[in-house]
Design a protein around this motif. Structure first.
Motif, PDB file in Angstrom:
ATOM      1  N   ASP A  83       1.142  -1.101  -0.254  1.00 57.04           N
ATOM      2  CA  ASP A  83       0.113  -0.245  -0.057  1.00 57.04           C
ATOM      3  C   ASP A  83       0.660   1.646   0.093  1.00 57.04           C
ATOM      4  OD1 ASP A  83      -1.493   2.741   1.168  1.00 57.04           O
ATOM      5  OD2 ASP A  83      -3.035   1.121   1.530  1.00 57.04           O
ATOM      6  N   PRO A  84       0.481   2.374  -1.251  1.00 56.97           N
ATOM      7  CA  PRO A  84       1.639   3.347  -1.240  1.00 56.97           C
ATOM      8  C   PRO A  84       1.442   3.992   0.606  1.00 56.97           C
ATOM      9  CG  PRO A  84       0.195   3.082  -3.153  1.00 56.97           C
ATOM     10  CD  PRO A  84      -0.171   1.976  -2.139  1.00 56.97           C
ATOM     11  N   ASN A  85       0.479   4.254   1.022  1.00 52.60           N
ATOM     12  CA  ASN A  85       0.512   5.207   2.276  1.00 52.60           C
ATOM     13  C   ASN A  85       1.271   4.069   3.470  1.00 52.60           C
ATOM     14  OD1 ASN A  85      -1.254   6.807   1.607  1.00 52.60           O
ATOM     15  ND2 ASN A  85      -2.855   4.902   1.812  1.00 52.60           N
ATOM     16  N   ASP A  86       1.506   3.168   2.901  1.00 56.82           N
ATOM     17  CA  ASP A  86       2.508   2.599   3.994  1.00 56.82           C
ATOM     18  C   ASP A  86       3.799   1.889   3.786  1.00 56.82           C
ATOM     19  OD1 ASP A  86       0.069   1.310   5.233  1.00 56.82           O
ATOM     20  OD2 ASP A  86      -0.187  -0.491   4.868  1.00 56.82           O
ATOM     21  N   ARG A  87       4.132   2.435   2.587  1.00 56.68           N
ATOM     22  CA  ARG A  87       5.628   2.444   2.235  1.00 56.68           C
ATOM     23  C   ARG A  87       6.874   3.020   2.899  1.00 56.68           C
ATOM     24  NH1 ARG A  87       4.373   3.174  -3.896  1.00 56.68           N
ATOM     25  NH2 ARG A  87       3.374   1.023  -4.144  1.00 56.68           N
ATOM     26  N   ALA A  88       6.815   4.275   3.240  1.00 56.74           N
ATOM     27  CA  ALA A  88       7.434   4.605   3.860  1.00 56.74           C
ATOM     28  C   ALA A  88       8.189   4.955   5.021  1.00 56.74           C
ATOM     29  CB  ALA A  88       7.005   6.696   4.068  1.00 56.74           C
ATOM     30  N   LYS A  89       6.751   4.018   5.824  1.00 56.72           N
ATOM     31  CA  LYS A  89       6.745   3.843   7.305  1.00 56.72           C
ATOM     32  C   LYS A  89       6.880   2.226   7.417  1.00 56.72           C
ATOM     33  CE  LYS A  89       2.279   5.846   8.695  1.00 56.72           C
ATOM     34  NZ  LYS A  89       0.878   5.694   8.677  1.00 56.72           N
ATOM     35  N   LEU A  90       7.137   1.349   6.375  1.00 48.20           N
ATOM     36  CA  LEU A  90       7.878   0.409   6.368  1.00 48.20           C
ATOM     37  C   LEU A  90       9.526   0.014   6.398  1.00 48.20           C
ATOM     38  CD1 LEU A  90       4.985  -1.650   4.048  1.00 48.20           C
ATOM     39  CD2 LEU A  90       6.175  -1.814   6.675  1.00 48.20           C
TER      40      LEU A  90
END
Length: 149
Positions: free
Chosen positions: A68-75
């Protein structure tokens, strides 16, 4: 969900044999590992397929490209922390399949160890793929040529 904690004590290895049938009733589990000196992750067949990869070895950016694009930076931040200090971590996200629009939930539990020396250590964990997918992305359903970036 994104959680990380520093590892402070050894954990008991394995899952109780009575727990495996219950786990397999709800999901497919698959181990993965990574060598932090090379930056390569080694995945099993199911993970390779679900992540849309060509082989069982990949870098972190290739691993998360369908997340999910909204999760990538956090991951990416979670993995960066886990490769800096011996840690235990978990996360959940959705894998988007641009070919058919399916969205597969993904849960991951992992640990990093051996980071006392620079450019060394191991990261490993387990992916849990529930036996269901979520409804097709609205963008894919409306436009079959649409793909996630």
């Amino acid at each position: 969900m994104f959680k990380i904690a520093r590892s402070t004590s050894p954990r008991s290895q394995g899952v109780g044999k009575d727990d495996l049938p219950m786990l397999s009733q709800f999901c497919v589990s698959e181990a993965w590992s990574g060598d932090l000196s090379t930056g390569l992750l080694k995945l099993g067949e199911r993970a390779v397929s679900m992540h849309g990869l060509d082989s069982g070895e990949c870098g972190l950016l290739n691993l998360v490209r369908r997340y999910d694009p909204n999760d990538r930076a956090k991951l990416l931040e979670l993995f960066e922390q886990a490769t800096t200090h011996s840690s235990s971590f978990c996360f959940s996200t959705i894998i988007h399949n641009p070919l058919n629009g399916r969205r597969q939930p993904l849960f991951c539990i992992g640990e990093s160890t051996g980071l006392e020396r620079k450019y060394s250590g191991t990261i490993y964990g387990v992916f849990l793929f529930p036996h269901f997918t979520l409804q097709q992305d609205a963008a894919v359903a409306a436009n079959p040529g649409y793909t996630h970036q």
